[in-house]
Scaffold this motif. Structure first.
Motif, mmCIF file in Angstrom:
data_model
loop_
_atom_site.group_PDB
_atom_site.id
_atom_site.type_symbol
_atom_site.label_atom_id
_atom_site.label_comp_id
_atom_site.label_asym_id
_atom_site.label_seq_id
_atom_site.Cartn_x
_atom_site.Cartn_y
_atom_site.Cartn_z
ATOM 1 N N LEU A 1 0.801 -1.252 -0.086
ATOM 2 C CA LEU A 1 0.013 -0.192 0.028
ATOM 3 C C LEU A 1 0.743 1.331 0.123
ATOM 4 C CD1 LEU A 1 -3.079 -0.463 2.261
ATOM 5 C CD2 LEU A 1 -3.053 0.203 -0.133
ATOM 6 N N PRO A 2 2.124 1.401 0.825
ATOM 7 C CA PRO A 2 2.545 2.686 0.613
ATOM 8 C C PRO A 2 3.257 2.960 -0.721
ATOM 9 C CG PRO A 2 3.626 1.268 2.651
ATOM 10 C CD PRO A 2 2.645 0.306 1.652
ATOM 11 N N ALA B 1 0.404 4.442 -2.421
ATOM 12 C CA ALA B 1 0.163 5.543 -2.028
ATOM 13 C C ALA B 1 1.083 6.668 -2.620
ATOM 14 C CB ALA B 1 -0.068 5.809 -0.478
ATOM 15 N N LEU B 2 2.473 6.517 -2.562
ATOM 16 C CA LEU B 2 3.373 7.129 -2.990
ATOM 17 C C LEU B 2 3.202 7.626 -4.524
ATOM 18 C CD1 LEU B 2 5.960 8.620 -2.285
ATOM 19 C CD2 LEU B 2 7.127 6.542 -3.385
ATOM 20 N N THR C 1 -4.948 5.171 -0.766
ATOM 21 C CA THR C 1 -4.601 4.240 0.335
ATOM 22 C C THR C 1 -5.920 3.793 0.780
ATOM 23 O OG1 THR C 1 -3.012 5.825 1.270
ATOM 24 C CG2 THR C 1 -3.831 4.227 2.860
ATOM 25 N N PHE C 2 -7.056 4.299 0.820
ATOM 26 C CA PHE C 2 -8.276 3.548 1.229
ATOM 27 C C PHE C 2 -8.735 2.865 0.272
ATOM 28 C CE2 PHE C 2 -13.096 4.269 1.392
ATOM 29 C CZ PHE C 2 -13.233 3.486 2.467
ATOM 30 N N ILE D 1 -1.729 14.854 -1.286
ATOM 31 C CA ILE D 1 -2.476 14.184 -0.097
ATOM 32 C C ILE D 1 -3.509 13.523 -0.370
ATOM 33 C CG2 ILE D 1 -3.252 14.652 2.189
ATOM 34 C CD1 ILE D 1 -0.384 15.080 2.425
ATOM 35 N N ALA E 1 -3.013 10.450 -2.704
ATOM 36 C CA ALA E 1 -2.326 9.419 -2.007
ATOM 37 C C ALA E 1 -3.452 8.918 -0.713
ATOM 38 C CB ALA E 1 -1.075 9.733 -0.940
ATOM 39 N N GLY E 2 -4.130 9.737 -0.163
ATOM 40 C CA GLY E 2 -5.111 9.406 0.668
ATOM 41 C C GLY E 2 -6.156 8.489 0.156
ATOM 42 N N VAL E 3 -6.835 8.948 -0.776
ATOM 43 C CA VAL E 3 -7.844 8.088 -1.563
ATOM 44 C C VAL E 3 -7.441 6.823 -1.944
ATOM 45 C CG1 VAL E 3 -9.407 8.224 -3.634
ATOM 46 C CG2 VAL E 3 -9.229 10.168 -2.284
#
Lengths: 472, 473, 408
Positions: free
Chosen positions: B65-66, B69-70, B123-124, B116, B119-121
């Motif tokens: 996941l990281p 996100a990146l 991640t979710f 952000i 990356a946030g979306v």
């Protein structure tokens, strides 16, 4: 190992160095904790008190939307905004609500990053508050644009009749992007945190409609270890992303002011100062809501005095930071030698709005100093009162910034005193109605404490007490 | 799940795994370790909260996941950066508060927020997709006991697809772990026909979903004769009338929206009866010139300034038919050279100042000059003002550099003509009559004269006491 | 109560004999370096003035390490932090250099009192007479008040630094938990004192070098850089000690991981503050503020500004983002060393442009001698402050928690 926790410790506000004080009291186990929290939304009918509160807040909400209709069909002249105070109460309210909307993500994200386990009891609560506050905040700049029906021009879309783009050089547009990003990420964070608890509610539900609604919302969560592994990683990632986001959002809000050249607005300390103020007001609002809620819903074992103690320490710290910013601003206004800047600050403290300024100082800097004393940090009703003062003070801070600087700008011939109209006042009160309506719905239907996270803390504490009993 | 091919109606079940129930996280952790030690790979544990050490116990590898996100975050940030630059710097360059078109600092907040957001979306959604959620139907939910997995019970499952899975030995392994109980988990594999209404509803919804884009597409290719819908007509069509626009007949008889001045009156402050002061023209000389031009040439009256001056003269005559005699000095008219040196006839510009020349006027002139003139003409009057220098730097070819005030053609101009230029402009220079009051315009002319003289000053112009210090320099 | 350390502490935590020798040797090198710096400066065009400025850069650089460490100590007491007990003593030692380092302020005071406007142009009566803006500020910017203020700042820091070091050492002997509670109790008021003194010290010693310029965020800017520098210094110090066989087991990769997170956090914080300051001044574009950045954005100083942007923020931000980097000792040490250099460059960039505004940056023998001289003196002070005391808070009640600490 699975024995019950010792229930002799009641005062967990004192910490013996070396032994961490417990965060969940009352000898709760996993089942009883689940029951304590889940029975609140599972009640057939909420209490009378809830209905009365909901009646009041929803009436106020209807009033808010009625006033918005009045505003749109009549024009912004219904507000007290004048020349040169073009920003008036709507922007004061906007910054006020956005500020309150900072504690939720701060508690969840920053405290998560700093491994503060006490956050687990209050983060759900605070995150919900964040989202509702951002909803209230979003309304004001939305209707402040005047022609609400053209608000979509803010979005960068290939427009045919304007043939141009939004001005990305403007802090006001950054603000739009920042606040909507913040709303999105906060909502995701809130919802993601709720998935396991929604699954708990689904599995406990007896009525069909609850099973269906919670079932859909829980997305089929089973608590699989493989899921938990990714879930936890995602949660920490979101926390790490949200930490700079929290900083950035209120910094961008501060750019709205500090990017201009208006005396009293243009000062470089604004970004961190706004963030500190936002955290201050957010935590105050958390206390305002938490103290009655834990009393009414019997959550004293989960949201203990230690939690409140920690929050009040945050209020003290951020209130002092805000005081630092006030002082440095004042000093540099003198030191900078700019006569306009000097005037702006003298005018704040001794001009026609001196009452607002000293209300702000009294509520934001002086009242929180009570929290140096443990007595005040551990007495819920006192902190409730102080938190109300802090809320008032933070509203006045935005009032002082917006109104005093605008009402006396560079040109004395354009000076004017700002007087709010009944619509201004009604909208502000109505926004509280909207906030509390959403909040009451939340505590009616959603788990207001992050059950899974508190259980993880309980497991950690049990594990440690098991270890230490091994040693001794 | 592999579906049975045979369309039978009787319910079929298939064991998909064995489920052992425990009452504490530590028991589950220990059991997971044992089961993994026994060589089972397709296992899963279920618990109401994440248990630390479970990843190691079950051999769950860290998620990617990281990285996701990146990646998405960087995409969001770059999209923000290039989108902003494209929108405000390339597609529709817009100059705001003097910032360069490519203003990187101003693009940072939006790019940051979009980083952000991306990356946030990611991640979710990534978490959901990798976890195979949402999955509303799960055979586990059919087990009543399993419902406690989200409250206070801990389960370990060995899936039937595991190569080592064999009902009896696996069950005995699980039972050796001292669970509260071991159950087989069965999935209902009986075919369930899709309800008949689903397909038509889906088709209908699909069609309805196409309607809005179709309408938009149509609107973008067709032309409409009808004007735009007015949300608020009173803002688009204000009730006020434009000054010279026709108004309804019931307003005024002549249907003009605004009223002309009452005949025979002059608005306050508009009685500009002193030609020398207000227009920079000497009326006596003008009359003389007119007389001579009547006898001489009548043909050259096409050039701009001359025409304008003539018009103005007429207006002046209209406005002030009985002009009071000006208090001019006799020597003014005496040493007035003829302003018109070219073919164009020039009005009779005054050659001396029609108002007292004082130190205050000079100071005022300097201040006004610095504000209004120096941007183009430069502080020294060389025509090297900031605006001009920048415009020449841009090399757009459309800029006409302002004249230096020290060239002969300007030096020779009488003050009246300079005043006229300040008031009405000349060639591409705009007039400043609307922005400067009459006295300030004269003050500027006076300062220009001072500037001009400073370039040709002789020692005699300098006071004798200052001359000494100048020599020292 | 005996000086019995915690049962789980199985490390060497005392310096050997060589410490004494190092204190003297480093001290001697330091004095010689400073003297050489003074002598070389006499051959420079700017003369002693150059030495004064470069002394200020190096002085504030090492001062900031002590101040940053002091802040870490105070905050860890305030928050009842447990994980960091294994390295908190190192921060306390850096904080304990502050009393000694206060004495090193005397040359700066000397430049002020006897050098006229050599260092601070507002102290030159000739300049003040022709500068109405500075005349306005004379009630604050005058030699007398400046000296009083500096004395207050230095006294506060010296007292705080030695108070926390002393009490922590007392606990080494007694293991008294009351000491922890007392230090926690005073950490709040101490932080308030700390905040105001650091802010006004940065105003006085760095911002007032250009007496026209002002920025309300300046104190926070200096603070952010100082804490970042202190964390980097602590990482390097811990690795140095472990290299010498001390604290080998106590400070684990988990602690480095968390220190790395803090370092990353403060790199970001510094970037955030620096950006806020630059953005607001750039955006509002008021000449009285932009002139300060104009000097640093034109000519040779543009290069330094860009190096800071990339080297102090972008590169380390990207470099420290991964947990694999933060858990790798060599990489973490590399970034710490890099950031210490960048922190020095940051102060150099704050101070030196006031020396010769038009001319670009230069780094000569004077600067080198001064940096090495003060650096050796600082190292000597650190070792002297260490004394024969333990390098770890051996009987801190939270030591066990710290030793067993694991990242999630």
């Amino acid at each position: 190992m699975a024995g019950t926790l010792t229930t002799t410790v009641v005062d967990n506000t004192f910490e013996d160095p070396g032994n961490r004080a417990p965060l969940v009291l009352g000898g709760q186990d996993y089942a009883s904790l689940t029951d304590t929290i889940c029975k609140i939304p599972e009640r057939q009918w909420p209490s009378m008190a809830w209905f009365i509160c909901f009646g009041i807040s929803s009436s106020l909400t209807i009033m808010l939307f009625g006033l918005i209709g009045h505003l749109i069909f009549t024009g912004v002249g219904v507000w007290g905004n004048n020349h040169p105070v073009f920003w008036g109460w709507p922007i004061v309210n906007f910054v006020f609500w956005v500020g309150i909307g900072h504690a939720g993500t701060l508690i969840s994200a920053i405290l998560c990053v700093f491994r503060q386990q006490w956050r687990t009891s209050i983060n759900r609560f605070a995150e919900a508050m964040t989202i509702f506050a951002v909803v209230c905040a979003g309304i004001f700049p939305g209707i402040h644009v005047g022609r609400v029906w053209a608000a979509y021009w803010l979005a960068p879309y290939p427009s045919t009749h304007l043939a141009m783009w939004p001005n990305f050089l403007s802090p006001l547009l950054w603000d739009v992007v920042a606040v909507s990003t913040y709303a999105t990420i906060s909502a995701l964070f809130w919802y993601m945190g709720m998935i396991p608890d929604l699954a708990t509610l689904r599995d406990r539900a007896k009525e069909r409609w609850r099973q269906v609604v919670y079932g859909v919302l829980a997305l089929g969560w089973t608590g699989s270890a493989r899921h938990w592994s990714r879930y936890e990683r995602a949660y920490i990632l979101l926390a790490a992303l949200a930490t700079p986001l929290v900083l950035s959002v209120h910094s961008v809000v501060s750019f709205d002011f500090a990017g201009s050249q208006l005396p009293g607005w243009h000062t470089t300390i604004f970004p961190p100062y706004f963030v500190a103020g936002a955290v201050f007001s957010g935590f105050s609002m958390v206390i305002t809501l938490l103290v009655p809620s834990r009393e009414l819903f019997g959550l004293k074992d989960v949201i203990t005095v230690r939690h409140l103690d920690n929050i009040t320490k945050f209020i003290l710290a951020t209130g002092t930071m805000v005081g630092y910013a006030y002082l440095i601003e004042f000093f540099i206004a003198w030191y900078g030698g700019n006569p306009y800047e000097r005037f702006a600050f003298i005018n704040r403290a001794f001009g026609p709005y001196a009452w607002a300024y000293w209300t702000m100082i009294a509520c934001n800097v002086i009242t929180p100093q009570l929290f140096w004393f443990k007595k005040f940090r551990t007495t819920p009703w006192i902190m409730f009162v102080v938190s109300i003062f802090a809320n008032i003070g933070m509203w006045f801070e935005r009032f002082v910034i917006v109104i005093t600087s605008l009402s006396r700008d560079f040109l004395p011939s354009s000076w004017a005193y700002f007087t709010p109209t009944w619509v201004d006042i009604g909208m502000f009160v109505g926004s509280f109605g909207l906030f509390f309506t959403l909040f009451l719905l939340f505590i009616r239907f959603m788990p207001m404490v992050a059950i899974a996270e508190v259980k993880a803390v309980m497991a950690h504490e049990r594990h440690k007490s098991g270890e230490s009993s091994h040693e001794s | 799940m592999t579906q049975a091919q045979d369309p039978q109606i009787t319910p079929q079940t298939k064991v998909i795994g064995l489920l052992a129930e425990f009452d504490s996280p530590d028991a589950l952790l220990a059991a997971a370790e044992r089961v993994r030690g026994a060589g089972y790979l397709k296992t899963d544990a279920f618990s109401p909260f994440p248990i630390h050490g479970m990843d190691e116990a079950m051999g769950i590898r860290p998620t990617g996941l990281p990285w996701l996100a990146l990646l998405v975050g960087m995409f969001g940030g770059l999209a923000g950066l290039f989108g902003e630059l494209w929108a405000n710097s390339i597609d529709y360059p817009i100059m705001v508060s003097g910032k360069p078109f490519f203003s990187l600092p101003a693009t940072i907040p939006v790019s940051f927020e979009l980083t952000i957001l991306g990356a946030g979306v990611a991640t979710f959604l990534g978490m959901l997709v990798l976890n195979g959620l949402p999955r509303l139907a799960n055979p586990l939910f059919r087990k009543p006991g399993f419902l406690r997995a989200t409250t206070d019970r801990f389960f370990l499952m060995i899936e039937a697809t595991d190569p080592k899975f064999d009902l009896a030995p696996t069950r005995s392994l699980l039972e050796s772990l001292q669970p509260l109980g071991v159950e087989a988990c069965e999935a209902d594999t009986s075919p369930s026909p899709m309800p008949k209404f689903v397909l038509p509803v889906l088709v209908l919804m699909g069609c309805m979903a196409l309607i809005p884009p179709a309408l938009i597409a149509r609107a973008r290719v067709t032309k409409s004769e009808k004007p735009r819908f007015d949300t608020f007509p009173d803002m688009d069509y204000t009730p006020g009338y434009k000054a010279q626009a026709p108004a309804p007949t019931n307003l005024f008889a002549d249907r003009r929206a605004s009223r002309p001045p009452v005949p025979g009156t002059v608005p306050r402050g508009s009685l500009q009866d002193d030609d020398r002061l207000y227009r920079g023209i000497d009326p006596d000389q003008q009359t003389a010139m007119r007389l001579s031009s009547q006898t001489g040439t009548m043909l050259t009256s096409t050039s701009g300034p001359a025409e304008e001056a003539a018009e103005e003269e007429e207006i002046a005559e209209e406005d002030a038919p009985d002009a009071a005699p000006d208090p001019t000095d006799p020597e003014d008219t005496a040493d007035a050279p003829m302003a018109a040196e070219d073919d164009e006839p020039q009005p009779a510009w005054v050659t001396s100042f029609p108002l007292p020349v004082t130190r205050e006027l000079m100071v005022r002139g300097r201040q006004r000059y610095d504000i209004y003139c120096s941007a183009c003409h430069g502080l020294g009057g060389d025509g090297s003002g900031l605006v001009s220098r920048r415009a020449l730097e841009l090399e757009q070819g459309t800029w006409i550099p302002p004249l230096s005030l020290h060239v002969d053609s300007v030096l020779e101009q009488p003050v009246g003509q300079l005043y006229h230029t300040v008031t009405h402009g000349v060639r591409s220079m705009p007039g400043y009559g609307d922005q400067l009051i009459v006295e300030d315009r004269w003050a500027i002319v006076l300062y220009i004269r001072a500037l001009q003289r400073s370039r040709n000053a002789s020692p005699a112009d300098v006071p004798s006491d200052l001359l000494e210090t100048l020599r020292d320099l | 109560m005996t000086a019995k350390p915690h049962a789980e502490l199985r490390d060497l935590y005392h310096f050997g004999e060589e410490r004494q020798r190092a204190v003297r040797l480093l001290g001697a090198i330091g004095v010689v370096g400073l003297l050489l710096g003074v002598i070389f400066s006499l051959f420079e065009a700017e003369g002693l003035r150059r030495f004064a400025f470069t002394y200020l850069v190096s002085y504030t650089y090492f001062l900031s390490l002590g101040l940053g460490a002091l802040c870490l100590v105070l905050v860890s007491h305030l928050t009842r932090a447990g994980w960091n007990v294994v390295w908190r003593r190192l921060a306390e030692i850096l904080g304990a250099t502050l009393p000694c380092w206060a004495l090193m302020f005397l040359p700066i005071l000397g430049f002020l009192l006897f050098g006229g406007g050599m260092l601070f142009h507002w102290n030159d009566p000739e300049i003040v007479r022709n500068d109405p803006l500075i005349q306005e500020k004379v009630p604050y910017l005058n030699a007398g008040f400046f000296t009083v203020r500096a004395a207050i700042y230095l006294a506060v820091w010296a007292w705080l630094g030695s108070y926390y070091y002393r009490n922590s050492r007392l606990q080494d002997r007694s293991g008294d938990k009351e000491l922890t509670l007392r230090m926690q109790k005073w950490s709040g008021p101490a932080l308030i004192l700390y905040g105001f003194t650091v802010t006004f010290a940065s105003f006085d010693w760095m911002m007032s070098l250009d007496a026209h310029w002002f920025s309300t965020i300046f104190g926070i800017y200096f603070f952010g850089g100082a804490v970042m520098g202190a964390i980097a210094a602590l990482i390097l110090a811990a690795q140095f000690l472990q290299h010498r066989g001390l604290l080998k087991e106590s400070i684990t990769v988990e602690h480095y991981h968390d220190l790395g997170k803090l370092l990353f956090g403060f790199v970001f914080f510094w970037g955030y503050i620096a950006f806020s300051q630059y953005m607001l001044i750039w955006y509002a574009n008021i000449p009285e503020e932009t002139q300060w950045f104009l000097v640093r954005q034109t000519g040779g100083w543009l290069g330094i500004s860009l190096i800071l942007l990339v080297g102090h923020f972008l590169l380390p931000f990207a470099g420290l983002m991964s947990r694999h980097v933060r858990r790798n000792r060599m990489l973490l040490a590399g970034w710490s060393a890099w950031l210490l250099v960048m922190h020095w460059l940051d102060l150099y960039w704050l101070i030196m442009p006031q020396l010769s505004k038009g001319a670009g940056p230069s780094f000569g023998l004077v600067d080198l001698c001064c940096l090495i001289g003060l650096g050796c003196l600082y190292a000597s002070t650190v070792l002297w402050a260490t004394g024969d005391h333990a390098l770890i808070a051996v009987r801190d009640p939270r030591l066990a928690e710290s030793l067993a600490f694991k990242n999630l």
